[in-house]
Design an enzyme around this catalytic site. Structure first.
Site, PDB file in Angstrom:
ATOM      1  N   LYS A  22       0.829  -1.198   0.043  1.00 23.11           N
ATOM      2  CA  LYS A  22       0.085   0.032  -0.129  1.00 23.11           C
ATOM      3  C   LYS A  22       1.054   1.128  -0.183  1.00 23.11           C
ATOM      4  O   LYS A  22       0.754   2.213  -0.914  1.00 23.11           O
ATOM      5  CB  LYS A  22      -0.879  -0.085   1.265  1.00 23.11           C
ATOM      6  CG  LYS A  22      -1.427   1.351   1.614  1.00 23.11           C
ATOM      7  CD  LYS A  22      -2.339   1.197   2.794  1.00 23.11           C
ATOM      8  CE  LYS A  22      -1.813   1.521   4.116  1.00 23.11           C
ATOM      9  NZ  LYS A  22      -1.497   2.663   4.593  1.00 23.11           N
ATOM     10  N   ASN A  23       1.787   1.442   0.997  1.00 22.56           N
ATOM     11  CA  ASN A  23       2.471   2.586   0.936  1.00 22.56           C
ATOM     12  C   ASN A  23       3.460   2.783   0.071  1.00 22.56           C
ATOM     13  O   ASN A  23       4.305   3.819   0.068  1.00 22.56           O
ATOM     14  CB  ASN A  23       3.215   2.569   2.604  1.00 22.56           C
ATOM     15  CG  ASN A  23       2.298   2.752   3.634  1.00 22.56           C
ATOM     16  OD1 ASN A  23       0.939   3.190   3.388  1.00 22.56           O
ATOM     17  ND2 ASN A  23       2.408   2.460   4.783  1.00 22.56           N
ATOM     18  N   CYS A 117      -5.316   7.654   9.711  1.00 20.54           N
ATOM     19  CA  CYS A 117      -5.629   6.819  10.947  1.00 20.54           C
ATOM     20  C   CYS A 117      -5.553   7.508  12.481  1.00 20.54           C
ATOM     21  O   CYS A 117      -4.556   8.365  12.169  1.00 20.54           O
ATOM     22  CB  CYS A 117      -4.536   5.559  11.003  1.00 20.54           C
ATOM     23  SG  CYS A 117      -4.816   4.247   9.771  1.00 20.54           S
ATOM     24  N   ARG A 122      -0.337  13.708  14.400  1.00 25.70           N
ATOM     25  CA  ARG A 122       0.516  13.562  13.374  1.00 25.70           C
ATOM     26  C   ARG A 122       0.542  14.793  12.590  1.00 25.70           C
ATOM     27  O   ARG A 122       0.116  15.238  11.598  1.00 25.70           O
ATOM     28  CB  ARG A 122      -0.446  12.520  12.468  1.00 25.70           C
ATOM     29  CG  ARG A 122      -0.652  11.127  12.903  1.00 25.70           C
ATOM     30  CD  ARG A 122      -1.376  10.120  12.069  1.00 25.70           C
ATOM     31  NE  ARG A 122      -0.181   9.598  11.184  1.00 25.70           N
ATOM     32  CZ  ARG A 122      -0.628   8.547  10.274  1.00 25.70           C
ATOM     33  NH1 ARG A 122      -1.992   8.421  10.079  1.00 25.70           N
ATOM     34  NH2 ARG A 122       0.096   8.189   9.400  1.00 25.70           N
ATOM     35  N   ASP A 304       3.629  -0.478  12.469  1.00 27.33           N
ATOM     36  CA  ASP A 304       2.406  -1.021  11.742  1.00 27.33           C
ATOM     37  C   ASP A 304       2.216  -2.456  12.299  1.00 27.33           C
ATOM     38  O   ASP A 304       1.113  -3.222  11.895  1.00 27.33           O
ATOM     39  CB  ASP A 304       2.623  -0.768  10.330  1.00 27.33           C
ATOM     40  CG  ASP A 304       2.528   0.532   9.998  1.00 27.33           C
ATOM     41  OD1 ASP A 304       2.000   1.305  10.621  1.00 27.33           O
ATOM     42  OD2 ASP A 304       2.755   0.679   8.582  1.00 27.33           O
ATOM     43  N   ARG A 397      -9.098  -0.353   3.801  1.00 26.04           N
ATOM     44  CA  ARG A 397      -8.194   0.774   3.258  1.00 26.04           C
ATOM     45  C   ARG A 397      -6.926   0.185   3.034  1.00 26.04           C
ATOM     46  O   ARG A 397      -6.109   0.724   2.101  1.00 26.04           O
ATOM     47  CB  ARG A 397      -8.133   1.623   4.499  1.00 26.04           C
ATOM     48  CG  ARG A 397      -9.259   2.633   4.548  1.00 26.04           C
ATOM     49  CD  ARG A 397      -8.981   3.703   5.712  1.00 26.04           C
ATOM     50  NE  ARG A 397      -7.702   4.277   5.425  1.00 26.04           N
ATOM     51  CZ  ARG A 397      -6.888   5.150   6.097  1.00 26.04           C
ATOM     52  NH1 ARG A 397      -7.579   5.193   7.634  1.00 26.04           N
ATOM     53  NH2 ARG A 397      -5.660   5.795   5.847  1.00 26.04           N
TER      54      ARG A 397
END
Ligand code: EPZ
Length: 416
Positions: A22-23, A117, A122, A304, A397
């Site tokens: 994903k990232n 999230c 953040r 994560d 997601r």
């Protein structure tokens, strides 16, 4: 609203395949705005965050086309707006990645504070400091940041915090700046290295990615290119943890073992049996021991994977200290795990103690974010009885059709 219904306690068996990261896919999508030429991305996971990113890019006038199930073509030859949509950006932290190529290419970007999230504060100070260092002007009014620069100029910049997307943004912005940029205290995550590899294939001059010091020599026009995303190390790690905690025999296929060293270390210490092959890992276990963990930037233990590993620790013999060093809100999901029967003592926002083994019992749970959502699936699969997981959008997601893939290895999970 869709939910997962899970009946726990089944032994799992077989092979599960890892999707593209994903990232990695998110940052490569964003980087396609640096060039007016076509960019092709292979192995893009079919997940909600990719859809939101595509929608954001569409609103900027970028053509994002899904050529086949896993292949995308992006053409950013006519960018018509430099304003990042507020509503979508609220749902996706990675929206911040678009600010760098827009600034580099268009000389301006307007954007809200990104959402995503809810795992702690953040901030985006490193992005703003970085853009300022490259010569940009930053203003903030009515919830919108406006960053502009006639021309970005190479600079020396030391990151105040080690930031993955911050490092990626500065690589992108510097790659078409005038002159050379030296970046220090960079994130070393594989996704950063993957971005640099892709941009270098498009003609950029980036060296040192994957280490704390990166040097970017700005060039005038980037070419298009072709990229295959790296395997999702967090998804692979979650499956390995699932195999170990459920006492199953699983093969996690199409992964990159090199990216999983810190997790494999922890799993081996906990007594799980691991066999590493070239692009797959086999896991099995009978009886687990507690291991203390401390999340760290890569190559340390990833934040994560903290959530699924906590589930494993509820089933391990002994007492473990979990120290979440990256985010102060990323342990709050364990309140629900306690209600499932886990013995967890909260010491402060960054530290908990888990005593195991304890029997977990099925419950109705709300998924708060991507990784905690996955951890609840792992917990529900180990629990006695039925669990209902609501708000599966959060899981969708980051994980492609997770229930279908888990069913194939014997999990009793359905989406309703
Ligand atoms: C990336 O987020 C990932 N997201 C996250 O994945 C991951 O949890 C995180 O890196 C850490 O590994 C993407 O790549 C899209 P950071 P990012 O900037 O870049 C502080 C998932 O589930 N910081 O590396 O947003 C920050 O508060 C997710 O896939 C500042 O102080 O994280 C944190 O303590 C969630 N100022 C630390 O740095 C800033 O301007 C690391 O955050 C930026 C960050």
């Amino acid at each position: 609203m869709e939910k997962f219904i899970i009946n726990g306690g089944k032994k799992l068996k077989g092979t599960i395949e890892v999707r593209g990261a994903k990232n990695d896919a998110l940052v490569i999508l964003a980087s396609a705005l640096l060039t007016s030429k076509p960019v092709y991305i292979n192995r893009v996971p079919d997940i909600e965050d990719i859809k939101r990113m595509s929608e954001l890019m569409d609103k900027l006038g970028v053509k994002v086309k899904r050529l086949s199930y896993e292949k995308y073509k992006i053409v950013a030859n006519k960018i018509k707006s430099t304003i990042i949509d507020r509503e979508i950006a609220k749902r996706l932290r990675a929206s911040i990645l678009l600010t760098a190529p827009l600034l580099a290419r268009m000389g301006r970007v307007d954007f809200p504070h990104p959402g995503g999230c809810v795992i702690g504060e953040r901030p985006i100070d490193v992005f703003l400091d970085g853009y300022r260092a490259l010569g940009a002007n930053v203003e903030y009014k009515d919830g919108v940041y406006s960053v502009s620069a006639k021309k970005l100029k190479g600079t020396k910049f030391v990151f105040g915090s080690v930031s993955v997307t911050g490092t990626e943004a500065m690589i992108m912005a510097a790659s078409s700046a005038e002159g050379t940029t030296i970046l220090k205290n960079c994130a070393c995550e594989p996704e950063v290295e993957s971005l640099a590899d892709f941009l270098n294939n498009c003609g950029a001059k980036i060296s040192g990615a994957g280490t704390p010091k990166i040097i970017v020599r700005g060039i005038k026009n980037l070419n298009g290119g072709d990229h295959t995303t790296i395997p999702d190390r967090i998804e692979a790690g979650s499956f390995l943890i699932l195999g170990a905690v459920s006492g199953s025999s699983l093969k996690v296929n199409k992964c990159e073992p090199e990216h999983l060293d810190s997790l494999l270390n922890v799993l081996e210490k906990s007594g799980a049996k691991i066999k590493v092959n070239k692009s797959s890992i086999e896991v099995s276990s009978s009886g687990l021991r507690s291991v203390n963990i401390k999340t760290k930037e890569y190559p340390g233990f990833p934040t994560d994977l903290q959530a699924p590993l906590c589930v494993l620790l509820t089933q391990a013999e002994g007492q473990a200290l979990v120290h979440e060093t990256i985010y102060e809100g990323r342990l709050s999901w364990t309140e629900e795990l306690k209600r499932m029967g886990a013995s967890i003592l909260s010491l402060d926002p960054h530290r908990i103690e888990i005593k195991g083994p304890t029997t977990l019992r099925g419950r109705e749970i709300e998924s708060p974010d991507i990784r905690a959502g996955m951890a609840y699936i792992v917990a529900a699969l180990c629990a006695e009885g039925e669990s209902i997981i609501n708000n599966v959008y959060q899981i969708d997601r980051g994980y492609e059709k997770i229930e279908k893939r888990l069913q194939k290895i014997g999990a009793d999970i359905k989406r309703v």
